[in-house]
Design a protein around this motif. Structure first.
Motif, PDB file in Angstrom:
ATOM      1  N   ASP A  45      -4.808 -18.762   2.784  1.00 23.97           N
ATOM      2  CA  ASP A  45      -6.117 -18.899   2.195  1.00 23.97           C
ATOM      3  C   ASP A  45      -5.911 -19.864   0.980  1.00 23.97           C
ATOM      4  O   ASP A  45      -6.238 -19.661  -0.256  1.00 23.97           O
ATOM      5  N   PRO A  59       2.922  -7.980  -0.691  1.00 22.98           N
ATOM      6  CA  PRO A  59       1.731  -7.700   0.281  1.00 22.98           C
ATOM      7  C   PRO A  59       2.280  -7.704   1.776  1.00 22.98           C
ATOM      8  O   PRO A  59       1.396  -7.279   2.552  1.00 22.98           O
ATOM      9  N   HIS A  60       3.313  -8.582   1.946  1.00 20.83           N
ATOM     10  CA  HIS A  60       3.826  -8.650   3.512  1.00 20.83           C
ATOM     11  C   HIS A  60       4.635  -7.538   3.858  1.00 20.83           C
ATOM     12  O   HIS A  60       4.717  -7.052   4.821  1.00 20.83           O
ATOM     13  N   ASP A  82       2.987  -2.018   4.389  1.00 23.24           N
ATOM     14  CA  ASP A  82       1.857  -1.744   5.317  1.00 23.24           C
ATOM     15  C   ASP A  82       0.472  -1.326   5.081  1.00 23.24           C
ATOM     16  O   ASP A  82      -0.494  -0.950   5.739  1.00 23.24           O
ATOM     17  N   ALA A  85      -2.556  -1.424   1.929  1.00 24.48           N
ATOM     18  CA  ALA A  85      -3.432  -2.319   0.954  1.00 24.48           C
ATOM     19  C   ALA A  85      -3.104  -2.355  -0.365  1.00 24.48           C
ATOM     20  O   ALA A  85      -2.142  -1.412  -0.828  1.00 24.48           O
ATOM     21  N   TYR A  88      -0.212  -1.530  -2.498  1.00 25.68           N
ATOM     22  CA  TYR A  88       0.914  -1.259  -1.912  1.00 25.68           C
ATOM     23  C   TYR A  88       1.927  -0.329  -2.190  1.00 25.68           C
ATOM     24  O   TYR A  88       3.105  -0.536  -2.235  1.00 25.68           O
ATOM     25  N   ASP A 114      -2.400 -15.045   2.789  1.00 27.07           N
ATOM     26  CA  ASP A 114      -3.124 -14.669   4.269  1.00 27.07           C
ATOM     27  C   ASP A 114      -3.690 -13.118   3.825  1.00 27.07           C
ATOM     28  O   ASP A 114      -4.713 -12.697   4.524  1.00 27.07           O
ATOM     29  N   VAL A 115      -3.232 -12.459   3.204  1.00 24.80           N
ATOM     30  CA  VAL A 115      -3.504 -10.947   2.904  1.00 24.80           C
ATOM     31  C   VAL A 115      -3.748 -10.604   1.327  1.00 24.80           C
ATOM     32  O   VAL A 115      -4.078  -9.379   1.286  1.00 24.80           O
ATOM     33  N   ALA A 116      -3.372 -11.482   0.712  1.00 25.53           N
ATOM     34  CA  ALA A 116      -3.774 -11.094  -0.786  1.00 25.53           C
ATOM     35  C   ALA A 116      -3.752 -12.266  -1.591  1.00 25.53           C
ATOM     36  O   ALA A 116      -3.729 -13.436  -1.369  1.00 25.53           O
ATOM     37  N   SER A 153      -0.896  -9.998  -5.977  1.00 24.60           N
ATOM     38  CA  SER A 153       0.532 -10.181  -5.524  1.00 24.60           C
ATOM     39  C   SER A 153       1.224  -9.963  -6.916  1.00 24.60           C
ATOM     40  O   SER A 153       2.486  -9.819  -6.996  1.00 24.60           O
TER      41      SER A 153
END
Length: 288
Positions: free
Chosen positions: A31, A213-214, A217, A219, A222, A252-254, A259
């Motif tokens: 992103d 964040p990766h 598992d 949101a 974490y 891509d997720v945070a 982070s």
């Protein structure tokens, strides 16, 4: 505040083409701008309240290229750099010396979690080349000579190999990335992850709670990896546990802010603990 794990890279060019197709695909899912330059990183740092950062080489070009990392850290008083050198390559020791001579470069990263013949393209927890690399004495002598921090991405199942390296060269400074790729279900006090307790006996070893964040598992914030953080702080002490975002790899997720700010939500950590993890520990372990 010092973010000890970020990435930045320049555009593809004739001199530095992007050759890592797997990583190009990953970047397309971020992103952020596809060409995430140091200027873009610095802008995101300002918006997130980050004072300084470590730019870890991002191998879109040939993985030992290092041209962009070396250039941006030499040009910025807010950025440090970690390069990538192949310890088996002819002239590896001189390559490391050349990189470490650049003002702002503080260490070298080894991708032990990658198969040697597909470096930074994929991961294999069964890879064993790190054990062979222990014998590359000229390379390690150059690391000692230049005071290079040795940053290792390995799977927790490979920590036995890493321990052999630390035992062979105990005078070096080591950093272990990304919870050693352990997931939330990985037990902390038994099995392969518990090897960190053996590594913690060496004052030169620190562990990074990065790419959270990766690794998680869940949101934000974490919570399923908070027990791992508390266990690592108990084993290493807050002086040798180091936060890093892995931005924009986690974009891509945070968000960048997420982070970082998950640290504020870890029960049992004091404000002083968080100050250590978010910069002071890295300064003490690597920069002093």
């Amino acid at each position: 505040m010092l973010d000890t794990h970020t990435h930045a890279w320049g555009p593809p060019s004739e001199a530095h083409p992007w050759v890592n197709a797997a990583l190009v695909d990953d970047v397309d899912g971020f992103d952020t701008h596809t060409v995430y330059t140091a200027d873009r990183l610095l802008g995101d740092m300002d918006r997130t309240g980050i004072d300084e950062a470590v730019v870890v080489g991002y191998p879109l070009p040939e993985w030992t290229d290092n041209y962009y990392t070396r250039r941006v850290v030499a040009d910025s008083d807010r950025l440090y750099g970690v390069v990538m050198v192949d310890p088996f390559a002819e002239g590896a020791a001189d390559h490391l010396r050349e990189c470490m001579a650049v003002d702002g470069v503080v260490g070298v990263r080894l991708g032990a979690a990658c198969p040697y013949d597909r470096m930074w393209e994929t991961f294999d927890p069964e890879a064993t080349w790190l054990r062979d690399a222990v014998e590359e004495r000229a390379f390690w002598e150059a690391a000692v000579e230049t005071d290079a921090a040795v940053q290792i991405l390995c799977n927790h199942r490979q920590l036995d190999q890493a321990l052999e390296l630390v035992e062979a060269y105990p005078g070096l400074t080591y950093l272990f990335d990304h919870f050693a790729r352990a997931g939330p279900a990985t037990p902390t006090d038994e099995g392969s992850f518990a090897r960190f307790a053996d590594l913690a006996e060496y004052d030169g070893v620190a562990v990074k709670v990065s790419e959270t964040p990766h690794v998680s598992d869940a949101a934000f914030p974490y919570a399923d990896v908070h027990d791992h953080v508390r266990w690592l702080v108990a084993e290493f002490g807050r002086e040798r546990v180091i936060w890093g975002s892995d931005y924009p790899n986690v974009s891509d997720v945070a968000t960048y802010g997420e982070s970082l700010r998950w640290l504020d939500r870890v029960d049992g950590l004091s404000e002083a603990d968080r100050t250590w993890l978010a910069g002071r520990s890295f300064r003490r372990h690597v920069l002093q």
